[in-house]
Design a protein around this motif. Structure first.
Motif, short mmCIF file in Angstrom:
data_model
loop_
_atom_site.label_atom_id
_atom_site.label_comp_id
_atom_site.label_asym_id
_atom_site.label_seq_id
_atom_site.Cartn_x
_atom_site.Cartn_y
_atom_site.Cartn_z
N ARG A 139 0.83 -1.21 0.00
CA ARG A 139 0.00 0.00 0.00
C ARG A 139 0.86 1.26 0.00
NH1 ARG A 139 -4.47 -0.83 4.61
NH2 ARG A 139 -5.27 1.12 3.70
N ILE A 140 1.89 1.27 0.83
CA ILE A 140 2.74 2.47 0.91
C ILE A 140 3.56 2.64 -0.36
CG2 ILE A 140 4.58 3.60 2.17
CD1 ILE A 140 1.84 3.51 3.59
N ALA A 141 4.09 1.55 -0.91
CA ALA A 141 4.86 1.65 -2.15
C ALA A 141 4.01 2.24 -3.26
CB ALA A 141 5.39 0.27 -2.56
N ASN A 142 2.75 1.82 -3.35
CA ASN A 142 1.87 2.36 -4.37
C ASN A 142 1.57 3.84 -4.14
OD1 ASN A 142 1.25 0.39 -6.40
ND2 ASN A 142 0.11 -0.77 -4.88
N LEU A 143 1.33 4.22 -2.90
CA LEU A 143 1.08 5.63 -2.60
C LEU A 143 2.28 6.49 -2.97
CD1 LEU A 143 -0.76 5.39 0.84
CD2 LEU A 143 -1.77 5.95 -1.38
N ASP A 180 -3.10 3.76 -7.10
CA ASP A 180 -4.08 3.28 -6.14
C ASP A 180 -3.39 2.28 -5.22
OD1 ASP A 180 -7.26 2.89 -5.69
OD2 ASP A 180 -6.23 0.96 -5.48
N GLU A 181 -3.80 2.25 -3.95
CA GLU A 181 -3.16 1.37 -2.98
C GLU A 181 -3.20 -0.10 -3.37
OE1 GLU A 181 -4.65 1.93 0.99
OE2 GLU A 181 -4.90 4.09 0.68
N LYS A 182 -4.20 -0.50 -4.15
CA LYS A 182 -4.41 -1.91 -4.48
C LYS A 182 -3.69 -2.34 -5.75
CE LYS A 182 -8.99 -1.90 -2.32
NZ LYS A 182 -10.44 -2.19 -2.53
N GLU A 183 -2.98 -1.42 -6.40
CA GLU A 183 -2.32 -1.75 -7.67
C GLU A 183 -1.30 -2.87 -7.50
OE1 GLU A 183 -1.74 -2.20 -11.24
OE2 GLU A 183 -2.91 -0.38 -10.90
N ALA A 184 -1.19 -3.72 -8.51
CA ALA A 184 -0.23 -4.83 -8.47
C ALA A 184 1.20 -4.32 -8.54
CB ALA A 184 -0.50 -5.80 -9.61
N ALA A 185 2.10 -5.04 -7.88
CA ALA A 185 3.52 -4.69 -7.86
C ALA A 185 4.33 -5.99 -7.86
CB ALA A 185 3.84 -3.84 -6.64
#
Length: 330
Positions: free
Chosen positions: A38-42, A47-52
């Motif tokens: 969540r933090i990496a996406n922010l 969006d917090e739910k984006e795949a990584a």
């Protein structure tokens, strides 16, 4: 677009999981450290739910074939970008032709690499998460291999704004001067105990086993994976002989099979389980649990349902505040 030069031990695409299909026997899967995702996406404007990309124990070597915005959160893999150390928990603009190399995990077990815009991969049952055993989701349903090429999606408006705020320098690694507080992260991850709610069959175990569960340490076995952590420690003896009906299990459910050694179910857990449940790891401590390495020890601390809920609500408030601060920084 990125090219995998070396895949590392286990590098897969993960998001928050494949929810809503357990009644059909489809596991949830998803990221092991939800806070880091969540933090990496922010940090990169997603969006917090984006795949990584989730990496485990040994990190990959990745070549960037176009400019990108990334953030690495979670365990410390001594990451370097073109031989320059790359800090964690902050946004970084990476120039075309640069190479990211992540070594062995120095602290923790798993890291998340988020890319601004996200990864251009299809949704399978509303998720991009990789479930390797079934060969679904992520990049062709498998872990990354040498030579794989993964496309990124276009930067969002927020991601583009972050890039503009960081491109006043001329070095290849255009790194933010600020990052998530190391004090806060230490409090979150460097826990001596893992908080646990009593399970449905807690009273089926002997009084001695109950005391051992809270008072003794358990070592994480090398025979552990994304499905479950096998623990070695005092045997937990069940004093009720009746068989159990299989019932739903969750991320953090602590089951005790016939050998008396607990197993903590994780992201790739089965949908139901028939072993007695000694406890349930509080959601707020799942990130700390996910960063444990084989051979490390852990001890459990009892927490009530009410306190676990209060702690989770406080964590959600912390994330909202972090999001507000990140927005202000950009």
């Amino acid at each position: 677009m990125i090219r995998v030069k070396e895949p590392g031990l286990l590098s897969t695409v993960q998001d928050e999981g494949r929810h809503g299909f357990q009644q059909f026997g489809v596991i949830t899967s998803g990221v092991m450290d939800p806070f880091a995702l969540r933090i990496a996406n922010l940090l990169v404007g997603n969006d917090e739910k984006e795949a990584a990309i989730e990496v485990t124990l040994t990190g990959p070597t990745i070549e960037f074939e176009e400019d990108a915005l990334i953030a690495i959160c979670g365990a410390d893999f001594s990451a370097v970008l073109d031989e320059e150390p790359l800090p964690l928990w902050r946004p970084v603009v990476v120039k075309k032709g640069s190479t990211l190399h992540m070594k062995f995990s120095k602290t923790g077990c798993r890291a998340i690499i988020a890319m601004g815009g996200g990864l251009d991969l299809p949704f399978i049952m509303n998720s991009k998460s990789t479930y390797v055993r079934a060969g679904i989701g992520g990049f062709d349903g498998r872990a990354f291999d040498k030579g794989d090429v993964i496309n990124g999606k276009p930067l969002s408006k927020t991601s583009s704004q972050i890039v503009r705020s960081l491109t006043k320098k001329t070095r290849k690694a255009l790194t933010a001067k600020w990052s998530i507080s190391s004090v806060y992260l230490a409090e979150l991850y460097n826990r001596k105990t893992i908080r646990v709610i009593k399970g449905r069959q807690y009273d089926d175990f002997s009084a001695e086993s109950q005391q051992d569960f809270w008072n003794e340490q358990y070592k994480l076995s090398s025979q552990s994976d994304r499905m479950g952590f096998r623990l070695n420690g005092p045997n937990l003896e069940r004093i009720v002989s009746e068989d159990l009906l299989s019932e739903a299990v969750a991320f953090g459910t602590i089951q005790v099979p016939s050998d008396g050694q607990p197993i903590i179910l994780l992201a790739d857990r089965q949908t139901i389980g028939g072993y007695p449940k000694m406890g349930q790891v509080a959601s707020v401590d799942l990130p700390a649990l996910a960063q444990k390495k084989p051979g490390e020890t852990m001890q459990f601390q009892e927490v009530s349902h009410q306190e676990a809920q209060r702690l989770l609500l406080k964590r959600e408030q912390d994330i909202r505040e972090l999001k507000w601060i990140i927005d202000k920084k950009n």
